[in-house]
Design a protein around this motif. Structure first.
Motif: not given
Lengths: 426, 335
Positions: A143-171
């Motif tokens: 569901d975290d991936i799904d929420t991100y892809l639906k645009g509910h997560v702001d990628r520009s936030l610092p990494e510590t503030d996001r549930r999805l880390k840069d590594q996962t976003l890269g994948w």
């Protein structure tokens, strides 16, 4: 021009102005209420529409004996214990061979929904010839991936503030580039029961629960309500203090807060009569109490609207009072009675408060198959999801509201159609 | 009408026999964890229980009502069973098996865009109590309007805290872990009678600085986002899920992190329990499987799936002890 005409002339402009003002007020009232309705619907739909689609990831799963522990010709029991979770993990490791540390691998596995292995098991059980082959198919993403892809997560936030880390976003970016990520219509939302994983949660159990509860309510409240209305309207002695008392009480019941019926249901049906908790049976009984006044009042109004001349003609032809009612008055009043019943049922369908008291706010994994199976209903499902911490449940909540609204609109539309089709004017 | 309903009810119940899995009731805080365990059991082919969220107190009442087959087999609790509840249980022939399953942290959080807070229980008590001791020790109606008035190092913001209503377990825990502790630090209060101490420590102010925002923690998070000046009180799992929107305040200099709650450094955390009805064990299907799953390392371990849902695991030796108790189904005879 005499004096009266002069006074009227003088006041005419004011009277016109008053009329215009009143019209504007009326129009304003309608516009304001439409605006609120629009805002409500817009919020629900804008949040809920995405709940009907879900993100899937395409995996190539190697179903060999080394991974699964079972080879071709395995029995159902062996398959149940086979290493499908390992097979899913392996397919992810193959996609990202550079991932090696334990915690990274854990993060990688978190891309997939926890039901992926069970889904794979189901697929293999349906088609055992897949054993030993490579199966490529689409599996639910977390569901975290799904929420991100639906645009509910702001990628520009610092990494510590996001549930999805840069590594996962890269994948995710790589999977997207390879065409392995797709948003699809979420059929599981309609075929699954409640789940604690938002991506696997569905409304089937709640729908069936609502259906059985409504069935009990209808079967009890319609005959009782109509019979009560007929008696009160056609047979009860007029100008009798006892009948008046009953009438006052019925009208009062219609205005009692629904939670009171829930408490009554808990005390009477569950504790006194021992009806099982959390079942459509007890839910239906409580909602019957709530719906009865609505049906009785509507039915009485419909009976009253049948002109007395029809009754008198029937009686004059030698019909008994029962014949008069059942051959003439009741059929003519039926459209009004049905409309009232449908509106009462629609009210009951959307009711939550009394059901909270009788244990229908529960997590139930099995689809109810009868009126004595534990069940929950649609509005309670909405309540449960809105209270869940997972972000992805927000859209599920709205999606469930949309389904509920759909049913309510359908029922009210039915009531209007009935009225339009069978309405008679005398 | 009742007669008809009754006869319909009895015929239908008799007809279907009403056989279903065992029932779980209790705390809404443990509910998210118990449901995940139930779902896992069900996926593995086991019997799935029905789980009701009734609140800890309501769950205890149902659980202790008797040992009959129609009573719940397990109750969840976000606090330990009380002496009078245990006595009530025993009077009705119910022996509870106590299993502590983990910890839950309570966050005092504000919006990401707001200032950072580092609070102590005393400061929170001074900010939120209805009556606070003045300089000379006399009790006065809470005069503090701004965090700065309490401690010059705190942000220059008006005190505005959104929290759960008294019916909520989170509120009970907050009062016990923060208000009581902060309150006891004042000598002038400690010397009052026990009833008086309880009244002073447990009464939150009603002049608008503390706002009861309802049981729904999601709503509090949304309100914090809309109002960066306000603080909110809610469960740790909601903080974790919304880490892009809100941040937790440090208490006694300890940040609210998974590790700090697990080690006990972050003081506002409470234990979570499940109580199993010993009389049902062996008679009702699926209880042992459920308890085994709950107490397995894949569930409540350091990297178990319950931690993904925001439960804080116990240290390994404590886990071992409660897992052994669970295996032996050791009944709780006294607190």
């Amino acid at each position: 021009m005499n004096k009266t005409t002069a006074t009227i002339r003088a006041g005419l402009a004011r009277r016109y102005a008053r009329e215009r003002r009143f019209r504007r007020f009326g129009l304003g009232a309608i516009i304001v209420s439409m605006l609120f309705l629009f805002i409500l619907l817009f919020t629900i739909f804008s949040q809920g529409v995405s709940g009907f689609s879900q993100t899937f990831i395409k995996l190539d799963v190697v179903l060999d004996e080394a991974t699964l522990g079972v080879g071709p010709g395995a029995t159902g029991e062996q398959l149940r214990n086979a290493g499908f979770a390992k097979a899913i993990s392996q397919s992810l490791y193959t996609l990202f061979p550079d991932v090696s540390s334990r915690s990274d691998k854990r993060n990688l596995r978190a891309l997939m929904s926890s039901n992926a292995p069970y889904r794979l098991m189901g697929i293999v059980m349906d088609d055992p010839s897949l054993l030993g082959q490579t199966y490529s198919g689409w599996f639910l993403a977390d569901d975290d991936i799904d929420t991100y892809l639906k645009g509910h997560v702001d990628r520009s936030l610092p990494e510590t503030d996001r549930r999805l880390k840069d590594q996962t976003l890269g994948w995710i970016d790589r999977l997207e580039a390879e065409g392995r990520i797709e948003k699809r219509f979420n059929t599981e939302f309609f075929t699954n029961n409640d789940s604690r994983e938002p991506e696997q949660a569905g409304i089937l159990g709640a729908l069936m629960g609502s259906f059985f509860t409504m069935l009990v309510t209808l079967l009890l409240s319609f005959p009782i309500g109509v019979a009560a209305a007929i008696y009160l309207e056609e047979f009860a002695p007029k100008d009798n203090w006892f009948v008046d008392l009953i009438e006052v009480n019925i009208n009062n019941l219609a205005a009692v807060p629904s939670i009171v019926f829930g408490l009554l249901g808990l005390a009477v049906f569950i504790q006194l009569f021992g009806v099982p908790r959390s079942t459509p049976l007890v839910g239906g009984l409580v909602l019957t109490l709530m719906t009865l006044p609505t049906i009785i009042i509507a039915s009485r109004a419909a009976l009253k609207a049948v002109p007395p001349s029809i009754r008198e003609a029937a009686l004059g032809m030698g019909a008994s009072r029962v014949q008069t009612v059942f051959h003439h008055t009741l059929p003519l009043a039926m459209p009004g009675i049905l409309t009232g019943t449908i509106i009462g049922m629609a009210q009951a369908l959307g009711e939550t408060a009394p059901l909270l008291m009788i244990g229908m706010i529960a997590f139930i994994l099995s689809t109810p198959e009868g009126i004595t199976d534990p069940a929950t209903v649609l509005p309670v499902q909405v309540f449960l999801w809105s209270d869940s911490p997972e972000r992805a449940f927000t859209e599920k909540t709205s999606a469930a509201i949309i389904v509920l609204l759909g049913f309510l609109i359908l029922m009210n539309l039915l009531a209007v159609l009935f009225r339009k089709k069978f309405e008679r004017r005398w | 009408m009742k007669k008809l309903a009754l006869s319909v009810a009895t015929t239908l119940t008799l007809a279907t026999g009403a056989v279903h899995a065992f029932d779980i009731v209790g705390s809404s805080t443990v509910y998210p964890f118990a449901t995940v365990v139930a779902e896992t059991v069900s996926k593995k082919g086991g019997v799935a229980p029905k789980i009701e969220s009734t609140g800890t107190g309501g769950g205890m009442k149902l659980f202790c009502a008797g040992a009959g087959a129609d009573t719940p087999s397990i109750t969840d609790a976000s606090r330990r069973i009380k002496q009078n509840e245990l006595e009530g249980c025993q009077a009705n022939g119910v022996t509870p098996v106590e299993i502590k399953v983990g910890y839950d942290g309570i966050a005092i959080a504000n919006a990401k865009s707001g200032p950072d807070f580092n609070l102590t229980p005393q400061e929170l008590f001074l900010a939120l109590a209805k009556e606070v001791p003045a300089d000379d020790g006399r009790l006065v109606a809470n005069p503090y309007r701004n965090w700065k008035d309490i401690n010059a190092e705190l942000p220059d913001e008006n005190i505005e805290v959104l929290g759960p209503p008294p019916t909520s377990g989170t509120r009970d825990a907050f009062v016990e872990l923060v208000m009581d502790k902060g309150c006891e630090a004042f000598d002038s209060i400690k010397n009052a009678g026990p009833d008086e101490v309880k009244r002073i420590c447990n009464t939150l102010r009603e002049d608008g600085a503390f706002i009861e925002a309802g049981e729904n923690d999601n709503l509090i998070v949304q309100k914090l986002e809309a109002n960066p000046k306000a603080l909110g009180i809610f469960g740790f799992s909601f903080l974790e899920q919304n880490s892009d929107k809100v941040k937790g305040a440090s208490i006694n200099g300890q940040a609210i992190t998974f590790e700090n709650i697990a080690s006990g450094a972050y003081p506002v955390s409470r234990p979570l329990y499940i109580y199993v009805k010993k009389e049902h064990v062996g008679k009702v299907d699926g209880i042992e499987v459920f308890v085994n799953e709950f107490t397995s390392d894949t569930a409540w371990g350091d990297e178990g799936y319950l931690t993904d849902k925001g439960m804080i695991p116990m240290p390994a030796d404590e886990r071992q002890q409660f897992a052994d108790d669970a295996k032996a189904m050791k009944g709780l005879s006294s607190l």
